[in-house]
Scaffold this motif. Structure first.
Motif, mmCIF file in Angstrom:
data_model
loop_
_atom_site.group_PDB
_atom_site.id
_atom_site.type_symbol
_atom_site.label_atom_id
_atom_site.label_comp_id
_atom_site.label_asym_id
_atom_site.label_seq_id
_atom_site.Cartn_x
_atom_site.Cartn_y
_atom_site.Cartn_z
ATOM 1 N N UNK A 42 0.831 -1.194 0.000
ATOM 2 C CA UNK A 42 0.000 0.000 0.000
ATOM 3 C C UNK A 42 0.871 1.252 0.000
ATOM 4 N N UNK A 43 0.335 2.305 -0.558
ATOM 5 C CA UNK A 43 1.019 3.588 -0.473
ATOM 6 C C UNK A 43 0.163 4.512 0.391
ATOM 7 N N UNK A 44 0.754 5.586 0.838
ATOM 8 C CA UNK A 44 0.036 6.540 1.684
ATOM 9 C C UNK A 44 -1.236 7.028 0.985
ATOM 10 N N UNK B 73 5.942 13.357 -3.730
ATOM 11 C CA UNK B 73 5.093 12.290 -4.296
ATOM 12 C C UNK B 73 3.928 11.947 -3.364
ATOM 13 N N UNK B 74 3.780 12.732 -2.311
ATOM 14 C CA UNK B 74 2.728 12.558 -1.297
ATOM 15 C C UNK B 74 2.817 11.227 -0.566
ATOM 16 N N UNK B 75 4.033 10.679 -0.509
ATOM 17 C CA UNK B 75 4.261 9.467 0.281
ATOM 18 C C UNK B 75 4.792 9.935 1.642
ATOM 19 N N UNK B 104 5.386 15.781 8.167
ATOM 20 C CA UNK B 104 4.713 15.646 9.471
ATOM 21 C C UNK B 104 3.506 16.580 9.538
ATOM 22 N N UNK B 105 3.661 17.760 8.982
ATOM 23 C CA UNK B 105 2.525 18.701 8.959
ATOM 24 C C UNK B 105 1.440 18.170 8.023
ATOM 25 N N UNK B 106 1.870 17.554 6.916
ATOM 26 C CA UNK B 106 0.885 17.032 5.959
ATOM 27 C C UNK B 106 0.002 15.965 6.591
ATOM 28 N N UNK B 107 0.567 15.166 7.495
ATOM 29 C CA UNK B 107 -0.273 14.138 8.140
ATOM 30 C C UNK B 107 -0.785 14.608 9.506
ATOM 31 N N UNK B 108 -0.612 15.871 9.775
ATOM 32 C CA UNK B 108 -1.090 16.503 11.013
ATOM 33 C C UNK B 108 -0.511 15.866 12.265
ATOM 34 N N UNK B 109 0.747 15.496 12.172
ATOM 35 C CA UNK B 109 1.403 14.937 13.354
ATOM 36 C C UNK B 109 2.028 16.100 14.131
ATOM 37 N N UNK B 110 1.164 16.898 14.729
ATOM 38 C CA UNK B 110 1.612 18.168 15.317
ATOM 39 C C UNK B 110 2.546 18.002 16.497
ATOM 40 N N UNK B 111 2.377 16.918 17.235
ATOM 41 C CA UNK B 111 3.279 16.707 18.377
ATOM 42 C C UNK B 111 4.717 16.517 17.904
#
Lengths: 431, 206
Positions: A42-44, B73-75, B104-111
């Motif tokens: 899977x990819x993100x 690549x949005x991975x 980290x910001x893209x996945x909202x991992x703010x901590x």
């Protein structure tokens, strides 16, 4: 000789290069190529897209399975955990939901949606302390919408009546009544107070006991509670005959027909929750007056109790809960062990049924955080019972209980055993 | 004769080693060059694949580059892992931490974002980018006291920086320091005339 050396050197060099190239492919743990070709990689973007779509259409099982697979492939992020938490929430598996929302919280502690669902998970798993803790962390507007107040002088009131009947001719029926008030002192601090009275005729004596109980509970963190409690018991024995007795707090012997015997119980407990598992460690000191049949006088005595309990709520709509506790009791002369087992299940949305069994000599045993003290002269050696909580409305809960007790007393060095049946009924009104 | 053989052998060996190294360097440089071209063309997966043959887990540059390309690549989770390898290789390089903040910001991992900014400030306390963005994070979390300290630092270093001046003004307003807030909103209007945020702030102060 040199030729051989050159060949070896060239071979080593080529091998090192080959090995380096091989490692750049095979050792790259971040390579998008999966080692196991049978498993879909899977990819993100795939995970995000699939789980979002499943979330929109309510395909909870696919969402959960995709999420599990993504996490196993180290694709883990806040929205995924929130979606998985919501999927379990929709399937009414509140413990699994709580688990995923807690993981989401690790990514973003300020996310109020995560906090709100953790609040609901606490509410639906009956964990009041956890619920209040999460409530306290919610934004002001959300708390206002939920009509939450950090301080409430009367949060709930409860009343209980209990009748005890037995098959011994010298023991009459006993009556017990109790009234309790719960106060919220803050989002993480609560106080429970209760007054009760017990009355029974035994032989030619009348026993009356008035009690006061106060328990203060503090949520150290969402999963750890600390509790301290005090229980005052004032026993009065009214004899039909006047005796000459030495009372420890009056100094000298005097002729009396009414003995007032105070007792003080100090209790503390620390509880831990690890998702579906609950653990508790508690200790209590019970200071009371004991009649010495040789000295013909009352003397002060102390009973210490140390309990370890562990419980688990099993997956499924029944919310089947099993809780075991092992208690060590230390008296002046005796040391004894008590084992207790409880099982409870949510039979319908509003009806909780609970069974229990306790083995061991329960003399001066305390249960329900020091609220009940088995300090009668006649010790219980075994008890088992069945009880229910029925939520008639969201604010009113009706409860009932039946308990069978095996008891005994010592009459002139002869052990006399008898059976006691106890019927309770009560109401909890959440204001 | 014996010595001559030795010298010849050493020269031969050095020649082979040098040839091998220069070939290896040219392979690496060519991979990077192709990777940049693919990135320019917007083919991020191709850009990643160009670097795969030269990937070494202990190479800071390739990890940080793959982190950046994976982010493009949005991975995001893969990008974070590459950046974390780069951070482990050069713990005092703030570049990798700034890079890591993006996925980290893209996945909202703010901590974790906060953790990285704090680490950057531990290494480079005057870093204005980290001070500003950590300040924004505190402001969003309604921790105005912590935000104020960081914006104040940036404003002292760059008094004409609009972004930190306006954020400092809003912090002061939320902390009921009205006189300070008014001065700062007016200063923001000098830097950026007719700025809507500064005008809104001044309206709230009336």
């Amino acid at each position: 000789m040199y030729k051989i050396l050159i060949i070896i050197l060239l071979m080593v060099s080529s091998f090192a290069k080959a090995s380096q190239l091989y490692n750049s492919f095979s050792d790259d743990s971040l390579s998008v190529q999966a080692a196991d070709s049978t498993k879909e990689t899977l990819t993100f973007q795939q995970v995000d897209s699939i789980t979002y779509q499943c979330y929109l259409v309510g395909n909870w099982d696919k969402l959960i399975n995709t999420g599990k697979e993504a996490i196993s492939q180290q694709i883990d992020y806040k929205r995924l955990r929130q979606r998985m938490g919501y999927a379990y929430f929709a399937k009414t598996d509140y413990y699994s939901s709580m688990n995923h929302y807690e993981k989401a919280l690790k990514f973003d502690k300020t996310d109020s949606d995560t906090r709100l669902y953790l609040y609901y998970c606490g509410l639906y798993t009956g964990n009041n302390a956890y619920t209040r803790y999460q409530l306290g962390k919610l934004p002001y507007e959300t708390r206002k919408n939920l009509k939450a107040k950090p301080f409430k002088i009367v949060d709930a009131v409860d009343a209980e009546y209990n009748l005890k009947t037995n098959d011994n001719k010298t023991r009459y029926d006993a009556n017990y009544g109790r009234l309790g008030v719960s106060t919220k002192l803050g989002y993480r601090l609560s106080l429970y107070q209760s007054v009760s009275t017990f009355a029974q005729l035994v032989d030619s004596s009348g026993l009356k006991q008035n009690e006061y109980y106060a328990g203060l509970k503090w949520n150290v963190c969402p999963k750890i509670d600390f509790m301290i409690a005090y229980h005052y018991l004032n026993s009065t024995i009214i004899d039909s005959v006047t005796y000459r007795r030495q009372l420890p707090w009056r100094g000298k012997a005097m002729d009396i027909s009414k003995d007032t015997l105070p007792g003080n119980l100090f209790y503390s407990k620390i509880s831990f929750i690890v998702n579906r598992f609950q653990f508790g460690l508690s200790g209590s000191l019970f200071n009371y007056s004991k009649y010495d049949s040789i000295k013909l006088a009352y003397t002060k005595a102390l009973t210490q109790q140390y309990t370890f309990d562990a419980g688990v709520t099993l997956p499924g709509k029944l919310n089947l809960n099993l809780k075991s506790s092992l208690t060590a009791m230390f008296d002046l002369q005796t040391r004894r062990l008590i084992f207790s087992q409880k099982i409870g299940a949510l039979l319908s949305k509003n009806f909780w049924l609970e069974g229990n069994v306790t083995f061991g000599n329960l003399k001066n045993y305390t249960e329900y955080d020091g609220l009940y003290v088995f300090n009668a002269d006649d010790a219980t050696t075994f008890k088992t019972g069945l009880g229910f909580f029925w939520n008639l409305t969201p604010n009113i809960c009706f409860l009932g209980n039946y308990t069978y007790n095996m008891k005994y007393f010592d009459k002139n060095n002869i052990i006399i055993k008898y059976n006691q049946n106890s019927f309770s009924t009560g109401i909890i009104w959440k204001i | 004769m014996e010595n001559l053989k030795k010298i010849a052998f050493i020269l031969l060996f050095a020649g082979i080693a040098s040839l091998s190294m220069s070939q290896s360097q040219s392979v690496i440089q060519s991979a990077y060059s192709k990777s940049y071209e693919s990135e320019q063309a917007g083919s991020y997966t191709t850009a990643i694949n160009e670097l795969k043959p030269i990937y070494k887990a202990d190479d800071y540059t390739v990890n940080i580059r793959l982190g950046w390309l994976s982010y493009l690549a949005k991975q995001y989770t893969t990008a974070i892992r590459y950046y974390n390898i780069a951070i482990a290789l050069k713990p005092y390089a703030i570049e990798a931490r700034f890079g890591c903040v993006k996925p980290l910001s893209a996945i909202e991992s703010w901590e974790k974002v906060k953790e990285n900014y704090l680490k950057i400030l531990e290494i480079d306390p005057q870093n204005t980018v980290a001070n500003y963005w950590l300040g924004v994070m505190y402001y969003n979390a309604k921790d105005y006291v912590s935000g104020l300290k960081l914006f104040e630092k940036v404003v002292n270093l760059y008094p004409l920086d609009y972004d930190s001046t306006i954020m400092l003004a809003w912090c002061k307003l939320n902390l009921s320091k009205q006189i300070d807030a008014r001065i700062l909103f007016n200063q923001a209007l000098i830097i950026r005339p007719n700025d809507s945020s500064a005008l809104t702030g001044l309206k709230l102060l009336k």
